[in-house]
Write a protein that holds these residues in place. Sequence first.
Motif: not given
Lengths: 253, 314
Positions: A89-92
Amino acid sequence: MSLLAVSHLTREFGGVKAVDDVSFQIEAGTIHAVIGPNGAGKTTLFNLITGVYTPSSGTMRFAGTEANHQPPERLARLGMSRTFQNLQICMNMSAIANVMVGAHLRLNHGLFAGMFHLPTLRRADRACREEAAELMRFVGVGAYIDAHASEMPYGALKRLEIARSLAAKPKLLLLDEPAAGLNDSETHEVDALIQKLPPAGVTVVLVEHDMKLVMNISDRILVLNYGRRLAEGTPREIRENPDVIAAYLGTGG
Amino acid sequence: MALPRSFGLGALLVVLAVLPAILPNDFYLDVAIRMAINAVVVIGLNLLIGYTGQISLGHAGFLGIGAYASAILTANYGWPSAAAMLAGAIGSGGLALLVARPILRLKGHYLAMATLGLGIIISIVLVNEVALTGGPDGMSVPNFSLFGFEIASEQAWYWVVAVLLLGTTWLALNLIDSPAGRALQAIHGSEIAARVAGIDTTAAKVRIFVLSAVLTSIMGSVTAHYLAFVTPTLSDFFHSIALVTMVVIGGMASIYGSLLGAVLLTALPQVLAGLEGGETVVFGLILIVTMIFLPRGLVPSLALRRLALRRRRA
Ligand SMILES: Nc1ncnc2c1ncn2[C@@H]1O[C@H](COP(=O)(O)OP(=O)(O)OP(=O)(O)O)[C@@H](O)[C@H]1O
Ligand SMILES: [Mg+2]
């Protein structure tokens, strides 16, 4: 003709064959499970099919074209998508932006179109956001539509990844242990969710350790052991296969 | 993203519009112009570093290419200033395109070293080609003129860079909230997930690298004409580091953070004017302290705190 046909696929890591001469076919509109003990090569097989790894040998046909040695972004164009055993998952990014990334190929992703926010782009983007919210509700994470990915619990992130891969409207979706780490009720939800996919035009390949789930929802099952194909068939055939019983002795499969 | 786009842009517009009226003299106007020039460069750099997750320690090199293209072509060859600026931008973009593929395949420290090397090479060329560049002594640059109008006064330059800053902010805010911008952020978040979603990550990295190089080059040209003089220090390693420090302090992946970082660190040397040569040390110290206490940079850290406060109240 089958949607995916894999022939003699092999991948070595320093002399160890993680996937060893594996062949099988997947028919459109089915749920196909891949099972096997830890280290059997299931994730490696997924990485080969989706172009993350290149095979040492073997060939693959997908959606009517030769798809050997294609990178993931090319296979995505042909209609392939996947989720990951270890979350990617793109945590940003916000939760919904993660899902919208899945729709990348269906949107105008030109740099200049983006910088000038052309009206057509803005309209398509708004529709995409609504679709993404709808998908989040569909996979059961509707409560996080306004959340940032970094605020979500593990179980919700697992399902957010499914929503992202569905946003691509794939022909073939490979799910690598979608129920791992989920509690019973979450597992049931994912179970029900997967069963809704083939009628909606998404063929599913599923790696899963939960035997009850696999036996319930799969049309066919491929069993791997030490990288090799141990058996392939309907759930009933697999349950009665002496080789499989031997390999799974004591696990109740 | 915490504020609606029109609100932030409106606030910036108001600040830029009233600033010349309240600044007491040209000295302050000069500082404001330098802040705005840096801010434009830092926004472009933040798109590369903060949003896409690709470091560059050589961007001052592109500043140098733009500045010297403008200086040499207008002073020595009589080119129109806009054409010289364009030539610099094309040169920077071309060079960026040429090196991007091999360089951006690298990750982490290797990418940092490669971009560092690129910047140093450009800087050395500018220092050593004395016949063309005047070497370490630099060279003077004619006024910028377009359609017969000359931009010469402090006031005129202020309005030019104010418009450039406002435009860049608008374009950058648009970009990060578009499919292309989400693709860049996805590359930062998970390159493999981005590829599986169909994003050509190499092409996307190359494009943003080239875009930021071109933007930096244009601001290099602006700097050259504004100062009416260029020296190779504009392109040196310390300047690259200063730009990256502005990105980090203002906040990675924050457009308004880029503005704040540029404003603060451009003001700093003025404040520290008494400290001979001490400013590099203070830059370093500020960078270390920020990394320890506000690792996300000022704007994102403050935004998070506000969010947490609101959650607690809710
Ligand atoms: N990149 C790699 N480099 C070296 N060896 C690898 C690599 N990827 C996988 N392997 C090896 O290949 C074998 C198969 O691993 P794989 O992850 O495919 O198994 P799996 O069936 O997915 O297991 P699990 O159920 O634990 O997820 C293991 O022995 C693993 O150590
Ligand atoms: Mg695995």
